[in-house]
Design an enzyme around this catalytic site. Structure first.
Site, short mmCIF file in Angstrom:
data_model
loop_
_atom_site.label_atom_id
_atom_site.label_comp_id
_atom_site.label_asym_id
_atom_site.label_seq_id
_atom_site.Cartn_x
_atom_site.Cartn_y
_atom_site.Cartn_z
N THR A 25 0.80 -1.23 0.00
CA THR A 25 0.00 0.00 0.00
C THR A 25 0.83 1.28 0.00
O THR A 25 0.34 2.35 0.34
CB THR A 25 -0.96 0.02 1.21
OG1 THR A 25 -0.18 0.09 2.41
CG2 THR A 25 -1.84 -1.22 1.24
N TRP A 26 2.11 1.18 -0.37
CA TRP A 26 2.95 2.37 -0.42
C TRP A 26 2.32 3.45 -1.31
O TRP A 26 2.16 4.60 -0.91
CB TRP A 26 4.34 1.99 -0.91
CG TRP A 26 5.32 3.13 -1.05
CD1 TRP A 26 5.17 4.42 -0.58
CD2 TRP A 26 6.60 3.10 -1.68
NE1 TRP A 26 6.28 5.18 -0.89
CE2 TRP A 26 7.18 4.39 -1.57
CE3 TRP A 26 7.32 2.10 -2.33
CZ2 TRP A 26 8.44 4.69 -2.09
CZ3 TRP A 26 8.58 2.41 -2.84
CH2 TRP A 26 9.13 3.69 -2.72
N ASP A 57 0.04 -5.08 3.47
CA ASP A 57 1.27 -4.50 3.98
C ASP A 57 1.24 -2.98 3.89
O ASP A 57 0.95 -2.41 2.83
CB ASP A 57 2.45 -5.04 3.17
CG ASP A 57 3.77 -4.44 3.62
OD1 ASP A 57 4.33 -4.93 4.62
OD2 ASP A 57 4.24 -3.47 2.98
N TYR A 62 4.34 5.74 4.75
CA TYR A 62 3.64 5.86 3.48
C TYR A 62 2.59 6.97 3.58
O TYR A 62 1.41 6.74 3.88
CB TYR A 62 2.94 4.54 3.10
CG TYR A 62 3.88 3.35 2.95
CD1 TYR A 62 5.25 3.51 2.81
CD2 TYR A 62 3.36 2.06 2.97
CE1 TYR A 62 6.09 2.41 2.68
CE2 TYR A 62 4.20 0.95 2.83
CZ TYR A 62 5.55 1.13 2.69
OH TYR A 62 6.39 0.04 2.56
N GLN A 189 11.44 -8.69 5.08
CA GLN A 189 10.85 -8.08 3.88
C GLN A 189 11.96 -7.38 3.10
O GLN A 189 12.61 -6.47 3.61
CB GLN A 189 9.76 -7.08 4.26
CG GLN A 189 9.04 -6.51 3.05
CD GLN A 189 7.88 -5.62 3.42
OE1 GLN A 189 7.73 -4.53 2.91
NE2 GLN A 189 7.05 -6.08 4.35
N TYR A 217 9.25 -7.42 -1.71
CA TYR A 217 8.52 -6.21 -2.12
C TYR A 217 8.99 -5.75 -3.49
O TYR A 217 10.04 -6.14 -3.98
CB TYR A 217 8.62 -5.11 -1.07
CG TYR A 217 9.95 -4.40 -0.88
CD1 TYR A 217 10.41 -3.45 -1.78
CD2 TYR A 217 10.71 -4.64 0.27
CE1 TYR A 217 11.61 -2.78 -1.57
CE2 TYR A 217 11.91 -3.98 0.49
CZ TYR A 217 12.36 -3.04 -0.43
OH TYR A 217 13.55 -2.37 -0.22
N LEU A 220 7.00 -6.16 -9.04
CA LEU A 220 6.93 -5.70 -10.43
C LEU A 220 7.90 -4.54 -10.68
O LEU A 220 7.77 -3.82 -11.67
CB LEU A 220 5.50 -5.29 -10.78
CG LEU A 220 4.49 -6.44 -10.81
CD1 LEU A 220 3.08 -5.92 -11.09
CD2 LEU A 220 4.87 -7.47 -11.86
N GLY A 293 1.92 -3.83 -5.37
CA GLY A 293 1.19 -2.60 -5.12
C GLY A 293 0.00 -2.44 -6.04
O GLY A 293 -0.03 -2.98 -7.15
N ARG A 295 -3.46 0.60 -6.71
CA ARG A 295 -4.16 1.81 -6.27
C ARG A 295 -5.63 1.80 -6.65
O ARG A 295 -6.40 2.61 -6.14
CB ARG A 295 -3.47 3.05 -6.85
CG ARG A 295 -2.15 3.35 -6.21
CD ARG A 295 -1.67 4.75 -6.48
NE ARG A 295 -0.99 4.87 -7.76
CZ ARG A 295 -0.35 5.95 -8.16
NH1 ARG A 295 -0.32 7.02 -7.37
NH2 ARG A 295 0.26 5.99 -9.31
#
Length: 331
Positions: A25-26, A57, A62, A189, A217, A220, A293, A295
């Site tokens: 969720t950064w 996570d 963030y 992590q 993490y 991609l 991740g 959005r």
């Protein structure tokens, strides 16, 4: 995707079961990603749960608490469905430790002192709207505080029931070994993807020896491996990709050739390039969880579907061959 088809894993000695695909969720916090849409982020988290993703996570850094607050709002009424991982050690309430960066006008420090960790945990519990954190991770390491003090604080929080498992991030083998001397570490992590494999030779052997689960993490590579990038696409604002040399025109061309080589395999498997890259990450067996991740709901659902893809040896060999041919010069 049928949520029941999602691969499962266990977070080290804790025995906590979670999905092999985790939601990162950064970007939802907006910071270094050119802003964010909170309503869409909430829907993305809920779509992940619907698709079988249980590990969510996040971290205070963030968006200076924004991402954690979004996770808390999204999990209202569904907390029991999620395994929440959040972090400590990047602070703006004190100037102890070592200055790391500036975020929205606030100086952020690396600091893992006992009192600071206790304060951070309470703040995270409040923002996440929960009475416990499933996996609590030291975000970046602090050379000014003894690991023994940090672990003492984490073990005390675990004894109090405020956290269930202990993790570390951005750590070298020597520091992980020091943590392990003072108590069990359930997860590490670290950055891991098709083009970021350094930990295979450094950290992974120690993790395997001590049953430390590995959460990879940037599966991609900040979106670089999600599929061909339009040469004309511009990254604006504070989006970190605007100044990242990996997103250069030359690298985009190399990646376009890489994906073109893998197009027959992608069609054969009936998946997207992003799903193929995530499935490769899990098939390698190097990481227990691939953090991805998202959005918006569509991204979240697409990433989750990679948790049901099984790559045979021939597919892995084709991906490795294409990598050696086209990505060996990737900056």
């Amino acid at each position: 995707m049928n949520a029941a088809a999602m691969k499962k894993t266990t977070l080290g000695p804790s025995g906590i079961e979670c999905s092999a695909i985790g939601l990162g969720t950064w970007a939802m916090g907006g910071w270094m990603w050119g802003g964010a849409d909170e309503a869409a982020a909430v829907r993305a988290i809920q779509a992940s749960l619907d698709a079988g993703v249980t590990l969510v996570d996040t971290a205070p850094a963030y968006g200076l608490g924004r991402s954690e607050s979004i996770v808390g709002a999204a999990l209202k009424g569904r907390r029991h469905e999620a395994v929440i991982a959040t972090k400590c050690g990047l602070v703006w309430h004190t100037r102890e430790g070592t200055h790391f960066f500036e975020e929205d006008g606030h100086p952020v420090y690396r600091y893992l002192g006992r009192e600071s960790i206790v304060h951070e945990c309470e703040e995270s519990l409040r923002r996440l709207q929960t009475d416990h954190i499933d996996l609590y991770i030291t975000h970046w390491q602090d050379g000014t505080t003894p690991v023994a003090e940090t672990m003492d604080a984490l073990l005390a929080l675990k004894k109090q029931g405020k956290i269930r498992a202990i993790g570390v991030s951005n750590v070298n083998p020597e520091t992980l070994a020091e943590y392990l001397r003072h108590g069990p570490v359930d997860a590490a992590q670290e950055r891991y993807s098709l083009i970021d494999r350094e930990i295979e030779q450094t950290l992974l052997p120690l993790c395997a020896e001590h049953d430390v689960a590995v959460l990879g993490y940037s599966s991609l590579a900040l979106g670089l491996l999600a599929g061909p990038i339009d040469p004309a696409r511009q990254f604006t604002g504070d989006d970190q990709r605007a100044s990242n040399p990996r997103f250069s025109a030359g690298n985009r061309a190399r990646l376009a050739a890489f994906f073109e080589t893998l197009e027959p395999l992608r069609q054969q498997l009936g998946c997207s390039f992003g799903q193929l890259m995530i499935a490769w990450t899990l098939a390698r067996g190097s990481v227990s969880v691939a953090l991805c991740g998202a959005r918006v709901p569509q991204q979240a659902t697409e990433n989750a579907a990679a948790g049901a893809i099984a790559l045979h040896d021939e597919a892995l060999q084709r991906i490795d061959a294409a990598t050696a041919t086209h990505l060996h010069a990737l900056a």
